[in-house]
Design a protein around this motif. Sequence first.
Motif, mmCIF file in Angstrom:
data_model
loop_
_atom_site.group_PDB
_atom_site.id
_atom_site.type_symbol
_atom_site.label_atom_id
_atom_site.label_comp_id
_atom_site.label_asym_id
_atom_site.label_seq_id
_atom_site.Cartn_x
_atom_site.Cartn_y
_atom_site.Cartn_z
ATOM 1 N N ALA A 91 0.841 -1.213 0.000
ATOM 2 C CA ALA A 91 0.000 0.000 0.000
ATOM 3 C C ALA A 91 0.870 1.254 0.000
ATOM 4 N N ALA A 92 1.923 1.259 0.824
ATOM 5 C CA ALA A 92 2.815 2.419 0.885
ATOM 6 C C ALA A 92 3.519 2.632 -0.449
ATOM 7 N N ARG A 93 4.022 1.558 -1.048
ATOM 8 C CA ARG A 93 4.700 1.676 -2.347
ATOM 9 C C ARG A 93 3.737 2.161 -3.420
ATOM 10 N N PHE A 94 2.522 1.618 -3.416
ATOM 11 C CA PHE A 94 1.514 2.029 -4.392
ATOM 12 C C PHE A 94 1.194 3.518 -4.255
ATOM 13 N N LEU A 95 0.883 3.948 -3.032
ATOM 14 C CA LEU A 95 0.533 5.362 -2.827
ATOM 15 C C LEU A 95 1.701 6.290 -3.116
ATOM 16 N N ASP A 96 2.904 5.866 -2.788
ATOM 17 C CA ASP A 96 4.083 6.667 -3.090
ATOM 18 C C ASP A 96 4.224 6.841 -4.599
ATOM 19 N N PHE A 97 4.054 5.750 -5.333
ATOM 20 C CA PHE A 97 4.141 5.787 -6.794
ATOM 21 C C PHE A 97 3.051 6.687 -7.388
ATOM 22 N N VAL A 98 1.822 6.512 -6.937
ATOM 23 C CA VAL A 98 0.706 7.308 -7.450
ATOM 24 C C VAL A 98 0.894 8.785 -7.118
ATOM 25 N N SER A 99 1.337 9.078 -5.903
ATOM 26 C CA SER A 99 1.550 10.475 -5.493
ATOM 27 C C SER A 99 2.619 11.143 -6.348
ATOM 28 N N GLU A 100 3.720 10.431 -6.585
ATOM 29 C CA GLU A 100 4.778 10.996 -7.433
ATOM 30 C C GLU A 100 4.247 11.268 -8.843
ATOM 31 N N GLY A 101 3.472 10.335 -9.374
ATOM 32 C CA GLY A 101 2.884 10.525 -10.704
ATOM 33 C C GLY A 101 1.907 11.686 -10.737
ATOM 34 N N LEU A 102 1.130 11.829 -9.675
ATOM 35 C CA LEU A 102 0.168 12.927 -9.597
ATOM 36 C C LEU A 102 0.883 14.273 -9.554
ATOM 37 N N ILE A 103 1.961 14.344 -8.800
ATOM 38 C CA ILE A 103 2.730 15.593 -8.729
ATOM 39 C C ILE A 103 3.334 15.924 -10.097
ATOM 40 N N ARG A 104 3.908 14.919 -10.767
ATOM 41 C CA ARG A 104 4.460 15.152 -12.116
ATOM 42 C C ARG A 104 3.359 15.612 -13.073
ATOM 43 N N ALA A 105 2.212 14.939 -13.014
ATOM 44 C CA ALA A 105 1.101 15.306 -13.902
ATOM 45 C C ALA A 105 0.592 16.710 -13.586
ATOM 46 N N ALA A 106 0.532 17.068 -12.305
ATOM 47 C CA ALA A 106 0.082 18.411 -11.924
ATOM 48 C C ALA A 106 1.039 19.469 -12.455
ATOM 49 N N GLU A 107 2.335 19.193 -12.381
ATOM 50 C CA GLU A 107 3.327 20.141 -12.912
ATOM 51 C C GLU A 107 3.138 20.314 -14.421
ATOM 52 N N GLN A 108 2.966 19.210 -15.124
ATOM 53 C CA GLN A 108 2.749 19.285 -16.570
ATOM 54 C C GLN A 108 1.417 19.941 -16.885
ATOM 55 N N GLY A 109 0.399 19.605 -16.107
ATOM 56 C CA GLY A 109 -0.925 20.188 -16.314
ATOM 57 C C GLY A 109 -0.932 21.686 -16.069
ATOM 58 N N ARG A 110 -0.117 22.129 -15.129
ATOM 59 C CA ARG A 110 -0.031 23.566 -14.837
ATOM 60 C C ARG A 110 0.413 24.327 -16.079
ATOM 61 N N GLU A 111 1.325 23.745 -16.821
ATOM 62 C CA GLU A 111 1.766 24.381 -18.068
ATOM 63 C C GLU A 111 0.608 24.475 -19.062
ATOM 64 N N VAL A 112 -0.247 23.439 -19.097
ATOM 65 C CA VAL A 112 -1.416 23.466 -19.975
ATOM 66 C C VAL A 112 -2.350 24.598 -19.558
ATOM 67 N N LEU A 113 -2.566 24.736 -18.240
ATOM 68 C CA LEU A 113 -3.451 25.793 -17.746
ATOM 69 C C LEU A 113 -2.963 27.184 -18.110
ATOM 70 N N TYR A 114 -1.656 27.347 -18.138
ATOM 71 C CA TYR A 114 -1.110 28.669 -18.405
ATOM 72 C C TYR A 114 -0.764 28.883 -19.869
ATOM 73 N N THR A 115 -1.140 27.954 -20.724
ATOM 74 C CA THR A 115 -0.997 28.157 -22.161
ATOM 75 C C THR A 115 -2.341 28.637 -22.674
ATOM 76 N N ARG A 116 -2.386 29.864 -23.107
ATOM 77 C CA ARG A 116 -3.626 30.476 -23.578
ATOM 78 C C ARG A 116 -3.752 30.281 -25.084
ATOM 79 N N THR A 117 -4.964 30.285 -25.542
ATOM 80 C CA THR A 117 -5.228 30.178 -26.968
ATOM 81 C C THR A 117 -5.575 31.568 -27.497
#
Length: 132
Positions: A91-117
Amino acid sequence: DTGSLTASELAQRLQVSPASISKAITFLEGLALVRRERDERRRERYVVDDDLWYQSMIRSARANDQFIETARQGIGILGHGTPAATRLENAARFLDFVSEGLIRAAEQGREVLYTRTETTPDGTATPRSDHA
């Protein structure tokens, strides 16, 4: 369009009761998806901006940190190699993996949010970064 409205403005635009707005705002504030500010007339305004989504995802990922730490402490208490300790470690390994992925995705997603059309004179849309 402004990203900020009063409770009265929200009730009017959504055609719902002030009580519905109050309940919804309380729920959204609990998730940190809306924040309160006071305007120049001292009225409460409810604000939604692009960064709230990023911050919400980061908080979600960080909320797992305490469980991960507690699970790892539990492994020592239950004894390495026991079925319960193995479940906690997984459970700890799973949540650690998912959390790291979520943080990476949030960082990438933030760039999407700040890219205006922007719309060009010929009517086509082109992305434009506000961070350039």
